[in-house]
Design a protein around this motif. Sequence first.
Motif, PDB file in Angstrom:
ATOM      1  N   ARG A  92       0.848  -1.181   0.000  1.00 27.28           N
ATOM      2  CA  ARG A  92       0.000   0.000   0.000  1.00 27.28           C
ATOM      3  C   ARG A  92       0.886   1.235   0.000  1.00 27.28           C
ATOM      4  NH1 ARG A  92      -3.854  -3.360   2.818  1.00 27.28           N
ATOM      5  NH2 ARG A  92      -6.006  -2.771   2.292  1.00 27.28           N
ATOM      6  N   LEU A  93       0.691   2.092  -0.988  1.00 25.44           N
ATOM      7  CA  LEU A  93       1.496   3.303  -1.102  1.00 25.44           C
ATOM      8  C   LEU A  93       0.585   4.506  -0.943  1.00 25.44           C
ATOM      9  CD1 LEU A  93       3.339   2.118  -4.329  1.00 25.44           C
ATOM     10  CD2 LEU A  93       4.266   2.088  -2.003  1.00 25.44           C
ATOM     11  N   PRO A  94       1.093   5.559  -0.315  1.00 25.26           N
ATOM     12  CA  PRO A  94       0.260   6.758  -0.197  1.00 25.26           C
ATOM     13  C   PRO A  94       0.070   7.393  -1.567  1.00 25.26           C
ATOM     14  CG  PRO A  94       2.502   7.198   0.536  1.00 25.26           C
ATOM     15  CD  PRO A  94       2.422   5.720   0.269  1.00 25.26           C
ATOM     16  N   ASP A  95      -1.095   7.984  -1.748  1.00 28.36           N
ATOM     17  CA  ASP A  95      -1.375   8.691  -2.989  1.00 28.36           C
ATOM     18  C   ASP A  95      -1.022  10.165  -2.776  1.00 28.36           C
ATOM     19  OD1 ASP A  95      -2.469  10.011  -5.138  1.00 28.36           O
ATOM     20  OD2 ASP A  95      -4.189   8.677  -5.289  1.00 28.36           O
ATOM     21  N   PRO A  96      -0.038  10.662  -3.495  1.00 27.12           N
ATOM     22  CA  PRO A  96       0.380  12.055  -3.267  1.00 27.12           C
ATOM     23  C   PRO A  96      -0.734  13.058  -3.561  1.00 27.12           C
ATOM     24  CG  PRO A  96       1.361  11.161  -5.283  1.00 27.12           C
ATOM     25  CD  PRO A  96       0.703  10.021  -4.579  1.00 27.12           C
ATOM     26  N   ALA A  97      -1.631  12.696  -4.443  1.00 22.85           N
ATOM     27  CA  ALA A  97      -2.655  13.645  -4.883  1.00 22.85           C
ATOM     28  C   ALA A  97      -3.910  13.601  -4.024  1.00 22.85           C
ATOM     29  CB  ALA A  97      -3.021  13.383  -6.340  1.00 22.85           C
ATOM     30  N   ASP A  98      -4.102  12.516  -3.278  1.00 22.58           N
ATOM     31  CA  ASP A  98      -5.350  12.356  -2.532  1.00 22.58           C
ATOM     32  C   ASP A  98      -5.083  11.490  -1.307  1.00 22.58           C
ATOM     33  OD1 ASP A  98      -7.851  11.828  -1.537  1.00 22.58           O
ATOM     34  OD2 ASP A  98      -8.783  11.554  -3.500  1.00 22.58           O
ATOM     35  N   ALA A  99      -5.132  12.093  -0.145  1.00 22.97           N
ATOM     36  CA  ALA A  99      -4.736  11.380   1.071  1.00 22.97           C
ATOM     37  C   ALA A  99      -5.780  10.366   1.524  1.00 22.97           C
ATOM     38  CB  ALA A  99      -4.472  12.377   2.204  1.00 22.97           C
ATOM     39  N   ARG A 100      -6.993  10.425   0.970  1.00 18.71           N
ATOM     40  CA  ARG A 100      -7.978   9.387   1.283  1.00 18.71           C
ATOM     41  C   ARG A 100      -7.600   8.085   0.603  1.00 18.71           C
ATOM     42  NH1 ARG A 100     -13.037  12.209  -1.340  1.00 18.71           N
ATOM     43  NH2 ARG A 100     -11.407  12.437  -2.903  1.00 18.71           N
ATOM     44  N   SER A 101      -7.039   8.236  -0.560  1.00 15.31           N
ATOM     45  CA  SER A 101      -6.794   7.103  -1.430  1.00 15.31           C
ATOM     46  C   SER A 101      -5.543   6.327  -1.044  1.00 15.31           C
ATOM     47  CB  SER A 101      -6.656   7.625  -2.864  1.00 15.31           C
ATOM     48  OG  SER A 101      -6.201   6.624  -3.723  1.00 15.31           O
ATOM     49  N   VAL A 102      -5.462   5.092  -1.484  1.00 15.65           N
ATOM     50  CA  VAL A 102      -4.274   4.258  -1.298  1.00 15.65           C
ATOM     51  C   VAL A 102      -3.924   3.659  -2.648  1.00 15.65           C
ATOM     52  CG1 VAL A 102      -3.360   2.194  -0.191  1.00 15.65           C
ATOM     53  CG2 VAL A 102      -4.895   3.702   1.067  1.00 15.65           C
ATOM     54  N   ARG A 103      -2.670   3.718  -2.979  1.00 19.39           N
ATOM     55  CA  ARG A 103      -2.232   3.113  -4.233  1.00 19.39           C
ATOM     56  C   ARG A 103      -1.705   1.715  -3.936  1.00 19.39           C
ATOM     57  NH1 ARG A 103      -3.473   5.839  -9.035  1.00 19.39           N
ATOM     58  NH2 ARG A 103      -3.934   7.970  -8.385  1.00 19.39           N
ATOM     59  N   ILE A 104      -2.148   0.746  -4.708  1.00 22.79           N
ATOM     60  CA  ILE A 104      -1.678  -0.617  -4.528  1.00 22.79           C
ATOM     61  C   ILE A 104      -0.612  -0.895  -5.570  1.00 22.79           C
ATOM     62  CG2 ILE A 104      -2.367  -3.018  -4.316  1.00 22.79           C
ATOM     63  CD1 ILE A 104      -3.774  -1.098  -2.389  1.00 22.79           C
ATOM     64  N   GLY A 105       0.585  -1.196  -5.097  1.00 20.19           N
ATOM     65  CA  GLY A 105       1.687  -1.453  -6.022  1.00 20.19           C
ATOM     66  C   GLY A 105       2.164  -2.891  -5.924  1.00 20.19           C
ATOM     67  N   LEU A 106       2.553  -3.454  -7.057  1.00 20.43           N
ATOM     68  CA  LEU A 106       3.135  -4.794  -7.071  1.00 20.43           C
ATOM     69  C   LEU A 106       4.543  -4.739  -6.502  1.00 20.43           C
ATOM     70  CD1 LEU A 106       2.374  -6.428 -10.544  1.00 20.43           C
ATOM     71  CD2 LEU A 106       1.745  -7.299  -8.298  1.00 20.43           C
ATOM     72  N   THR A 107       4.892  -5.703  -5.692  1.00 20.26           N
ATOM     73  CA  THR A 107       6.287  -5.867  -5.293  1.00 20.26           C
ATOM     74  C   THR A 107       6.964  -6.784  -6.305  1.00 20.26           C
ATOM     75  OG1 THR A 107       5.827  -7.834  -3.988  1.00 20.26           O
ATOM     76  CG2 THR A 107       5.632  -5.711  -2.875  1.00 20.26           C
ATOM     77  N   ALA A 108       8.255  -6.960  -6.143  1.00 19.17           N
ATOM     78  CA  ALA A 108       8.972  -7.880  -7.039  1.00 19.17           C
ATOM     79  C   ALA A 108       8.412  -9.289  -6.888  1.00 19.17           C
ATOM     80  CB  ALA A 108      10.466  -7.858  -6.715  1.00 19.17           C
ATOM     81  N   SER A 109       8.147  -9.698  -5.658  1.00 19.24           N
ATOM     82  CA  SER A 109       7.572 -11.032  -5.436  1.00 19.24           C
ATOM     83  C   SER A 109       6.209 -11.149  -6.092  1.00 19.24           C
ATOM     84  CB  SER A 109       7.405 -11.313  -3.937  1.00 19.24           C
ATOM     85  OG  SER A 109       8.599 -11.051  -3.267  1.00 19.24           O
ATOM     86  N   GLY A 110       5.435 -10.071  -5.992  1.00 19.34           N
ATOM     87  CA  GLY A 110       4.108 -10.089  -6.583  1.00 19.34           C
ATOM     88  C   GLY A 110       4.172 -10.233  -8.087  1.00 19.34           C
ATOM     89  N   ARG A 111       5.103  -9.512  -8.682  1.00 19.26           N
ATOM     90  CA  ARG A 111       5.268  -9.599 -10.128  1.00 19.26           C
ATOM     91  C   ARG A 111       5.677 -11.018 -10.533  1.00 19.26           C
ATOM     92  NH1 ARG A 111       5.372  -4.928 -13.001  1.00 19.26           N
ATOM     93  NH2 ARG A 111       5.773  -3.741 -11.105  1.00 19.26           N
ATOM     94  N   GLU A 112       6.564 -11.568  -9.724  1.00 20.03           N
ATOM     95  CA  GLU A 112       7.038 -12.927  -9.994  1.00 20.03           C
ATOM     96  C   GLU A 112       5.899 -13.942  -9.844  1.00 20.03           C
ATOM     97  OE1 GLU A 112       9.631 -13.948 -11.206  1.00 20.03           O
ATOM     98  OE2 GLU A 112      10.025 -16.016 -10.593  1.00 20.03           O
ATOM     99  N   ALA A 113       5.115 -13.787  -8.788  1.00 19.27           N
ATOM    100  CA  ALA A 113       3.990 -14.707  -8.566  1.00 19.27           C
ATOM    101  C   ALA A 113       2.993 -14.627  -9.713  1.00 19.27           C
ATOM    102  CB  ALA A 113       3.299 -14.388  -7.243  1.00 19.27           C
ATOM    103  N   GLN A 114       2.735 -13.406 -10.165  1.00 15.56           N
ATOM    104  CA  GLN A 114       1.818 -13.238 -11.298  1.00 15.56           C
ATOM    105  C   GLN A 114       2.387 -13.922 -12.530  1.00 15.56           C
ATOM    106  OE1 GLN A 114       2.135 -11.415 -14.366  1.00 15.56           O
ATOM    107  NE2 GLN A 114       0.058 -12.125 -14.853  1.00 15.56           N
ATOM    108  N   ARG A 115       3.677 -13.758 -12.744  1.00 12.78           N
ATOM    109  CA  ARG A 115       4.307 -14.313 -13.938  1.00 12.78           C
ATOM    110  C   ARG A 115       4.199 -15.838 -13.941  1.00 12.78           C
ATOM    111  NH1 ARG A 115       8.487 -16.311 -15.777  1.00 12.78           N
ATOM    112  NH2 ARG A 115       9.530 -16.524 -13.759  1.00 12.78           N
ATOM    113  N   ILE A 116       4.468 -16.433 -12.789  1.00 10.50           N
ATOM    114  CA  ILE A 116       4.451 -17.895 -12.695  1.00 10.50           C
ATOM    115  C   ILE A 116       3.040 -18.446 -12.897  1.00 10.50           C
ATOM    116  CG2 ILE A 116       4.769 -19.826 -11.112  1.00 10.50           C
ATOM    117  CD1 ILE A 116       7.154 -18.298  -9.947  1.00 10.50           C
ATOM    118  N   ALA A 117       2.097 -17.895 -12.134  1.00 14.74           N
ATOM    119  CA  ALA A 117       0.712 -18.359 -12.276  1.00 14.74           C
ATOM    120  C   ALA A 117       0.209 -18.077 -13.686  1.00 14.74           C
ATOM    121  CB  ALA A 117      -0.179 -17.679 -11.243  1.00 14.74           C
ATOM    122  N   GLY A 118       0.571 -16.901 -14.207  1.00 17.41           N
ATOM    123  CA  GLY A 118       0.079 -16.486 -15.517  1.00 17.41           C
ATOM    124  C   GLY A 118       0.578 -17.345 -16.649  1.00 17.41           C
ATOM    125  N   SER A 119       1.795 -17.807 -16.563  1.00 16.82           N
ATOM    126  CA  SER A 119       2.310 -18.594 -17.683  1.00 16.82           C
ATOM    127  C   SER A 119       1.538 -19.902 -17.799  1.00 16.82           C
ATOM    128  CB  SER A 119       3.807 -18.844 -17.514  1.00 16.82           C
ATOM    129  OG  SER A 119       4.043 -19.757 -16.474  1.00 16.82           O
TER     130      SER A 119
END
Lengths: 172, 172
Positions: free
Chosen positions: A111-138
Amino acid sequence: MMTTATPKTLSADAGAASPTSRQSRTHLANDAWEGLLTAHTTLMRQFAAEGSWNEVSMREYDVLYTLTKCTTPAGQPNPQRIGELGRNVLLSQPALSRLVDRLEARGLVERLPDPADARSVRIGLTASGREAQRIAGSSHGVSVTRTMTAALSPEELRTLIALTRKLQEATS
Amino acid sequence: MMTTATPKTLSADAGAASPTSRQSRTHLANDAWEGLLTAHTTLMRQFAAEGSWNEVSMREYDVLYTLTKCTTPAGQPNPQRIGELGRNVLLSQPALSRLVDRLEARGLVERLPDPADARSVRIGLTASGREAQRIAGSSHGVSVTRTMTAALSPEELRTLIALTRKLQEATS
DNA sequence: TCAAAGTATATGCGTATGCATATATCAACC
DNA sequence: GGTTGATATATGCATACGCATATACTTTGA
C-alpha cells in the motif's frame, strides 16, 4: 441459467446452420446472456482445474494481473487505487480491501500513499508479486490459449472480442 | 483481467473497424477470454444493481431458474440432482448443498427421494419457489433484455449465442 | 474559512464458501 | 454374495464475503 420464465425451447431449435433461428428479441437477448453466463462458468471451472493456483488463488491472480496490466503510457508501473481494481473484479469494496490485506501480508503488493489524494491508497506490485503473477500467468495463459483456440477460430475469437467490448461499452 | 503477462498493447490498437487487427493466436485467445470475463463482471454488476433481489439472491435465483428450466420433453417438472444443478452454478458441491438447505428451509424447494438411486436427492420446486422465481425473473428479464439489446443487434446476439455455445461444447 | 455533502478506504459482525472428510449407496469383479 | 472402488450428498472447521457503518479526507458553496 438466468432469464425470465417459460423457456421450454431454450436451445432446442438449434439444429441447423443458423442457431436459434427465429426468436423474439427478448428471448434472443436472454439466451445470449444465459450463453455468456454458462460459458463463463464452464471456462472458469476448466481454468481452475488446470493451472497451478497453490501460491495464488484465481481471484488473487486477477488482482495481480490487473496491476501488471496497468502501466503508464510510458510503460512505468502504475499503482492502482482499490476502487479502480474493484472495477475489474466482482467483489465488494470491503472484500477487495481485505484481499489486498492478505496479499500485502504475503509481500506480494504494498500500500502506497497517494500524493494527490490522502484518502486514497495506491496498490503497487512488489517484485515477489510480479514474480507470482508471472508464474501463475504462464501456466494459466497456456490453458486459456489451448481451450479458446480449440473452440474458436481466429476470426471467431476476434468477433467475440468485438462483441464483449460492445457489451462493456454499452454497460459502463 | 486474466491472461499471461506483458500485455502492453492490450486493447490499444483497436482504433479501426477491425479490432485487435493483427495479433498472435495466443494473444487473441487471451484477449477473448479477458473480454468475456470483463463483460461478465460488468453485466453482473448491472443486473445486480437493477432487479429486486430482496426475496431471492442472484445465486439463489440461478438455482430456482435452473429448476424451472429443466422440464421433461413432455413439459412435466423434473426435479434435478444436486450434482446436475452444480453444473450450472459456479459453486462447490458443499456450498450448493447448503444453498439448497436454505431454500428448503424457506419452503422454496423440497428434497425428494430419487427412486432410481438412493444416494441421490432430487431437488424440486415448490409452488412458492416457482412463484419466487417468476417474480424475480420478470424484473431480471426486463433488465437483461434492455441491456443486451441496447448493446447488440439481433444478429450480433445470435452470433454471441453461437460462439458461447461453441465454447461450452468444446470445454465440457 | 467554515460547514455540509461527497468520496476512498477500513472495520464489526453475521453468514456463505471451500477444503477435507464422513456417510450412504451403487457398480464391478472375484 | 461379499469385498473393493466409485459416486452422491452431507458435515466440521477455518476463512472469505457482503452489508452496514466508521473514519479520514476532499470538494462545494455560502
